[in-house]
Design a protein around this motif. Structure first.
Motif, short mmCIF file in Angstrom:
data_model
loop_
_atom_site.label_atom_id
_atom_site.label_comp_id
_atom_site.label_asym_id
_atom_site.label_seq_id
_atom_site.Cartn_x
_atom_site.Cartn_y
_atom_site.Cartn_z
N GLU A 74 1.05 -1.64 -0.21
CA GLU A 74 0.04 -0.25 0.50
C GLU A 74 0.95 0.96 -0.11
N ARG A 75 1.87 1.00 0.80
CA ARG A 75 2.78 2.00 0.79
C ARG A 75 3.69 2.66 -0.61
N CYS A 89 1.23 4.44 -3.01
CA CYS A 89 1.30 6.00 -2.09
C CYS A 89 2.62 6.19 -2.84
N GLN A 90 3.41 6.13 -3.85
CA GLN A 90 4.65 6.01 -3.42
C GLN A 90 5.16 6.63 -2.76
N ALA A 91 5.36 6.15 -1.49
CA ALA A 91 5.71 6.61 -0.31
C ALA A 91 6.95 6.46 -0.26
N VAL A 116 -2.01 -3.16 -7.41
CA VAL A 116 -0.85 -1.58 -7.26
C VAL A 116 -0.24 -2.22 -8.57
N HIS A 143 1.23 1.24 -10.98
CA HIS A 143 2.07 2.01 -10.15
C HIS A 143 2.73 2.52 -11.41
#
Length: 201
Positions: A21-22, A25-27, A57, A61
């Motif tokens: 998930e991170r 989100c491009q975290a 994803v 992405h």
């Protein structure tokens, strides 16, 4: 540390989903994201929920290759999970043929169901004609990994046909890969020898 957290069955899936998930989100930057994904590939336990999240994803992405690189390790081995990943790969290739080599490399590591082996093998064989010289070993490795009683003859013929046209710089590694596969698979070695005999009969 991540490996220690993922030794617990209770935390394994939850943590793996959270990391994906991170990533979605491009975290993380590229270096951190790819390092975490490689860590997941080593320590996460494949699960249908993880496969679904991975495919989701991958579809959104901006750098899906990062996920393709670890898909074979994270995907559950049930037919439904494999089908989800393969369908996502088809979508990626529709978007951009630049994904062809990483996709083929991953397909060579997946335990494909019989219904998919034929179409995937055809794609691998066709790709030998269009990939860059540096990518030929990846395709050859995937083809050799897909050998089965029903595909040995056609795969051997394809490899012989394309190997004869390779530049000298690419031959050593390709020959080494083929030689290793033939030593490990007596039936494939027989098919190879039969192809040679037919050519020189």
């Amino acid at each position: 540390k991540l490996p220690e957290l993922m030794r617990s069955t209770e935390h394994n899936l939850h943590f793996a989903l959270a990391v994906l998930e991170r990533v979605a989100c491009q975290a993380y930057g590229e270096r951190e994201a790819r390092a975490l994904l490689r860590m997941l590939a080593l320590h996460a336990t494949p699960h249908p929920a993880l496969t679904r999240q991975l495919v989701e994803v991958m579809g959104c992405h901006e750098s899906p290759t990062w996920l393709v690189e670890v898909a074979a390790q994270l995907c559950d081995t049930g037919e439904e999970g494999i089908n989800l990943v393969v369908e996502q790969y088809k979508e990626l290739l529709t978007r951009d043929r630049a994904f062809l080599v990483p996709v083929i490399g991953s397909l060579g590591e997946l335990p494909l169901p019989a219904a998919l082996k034929g179409q995937v093998l055809g794609m691998m064989q066709e790709s030998l004609s269009i990939v860059e010289e540096a990518d030929v070993p990846t395709v050859v490795r995937a083809l050799l990994a897909s050998l089965s009683p029903s595909t040995r003859a056609s795969t051997v013929q394809t490899l012989r046909r394309h190997a004869s046209g390779l530049p000298p710089s690419a031959l050593p590694l390709v020959v080494e890969l083929i030689g290793s596969a033939l030593r490990a698979d007596g039936a494939a070695a027989s098919a190879f020898l039969q192809a040679v005999r037919r050519e020189h009969a």
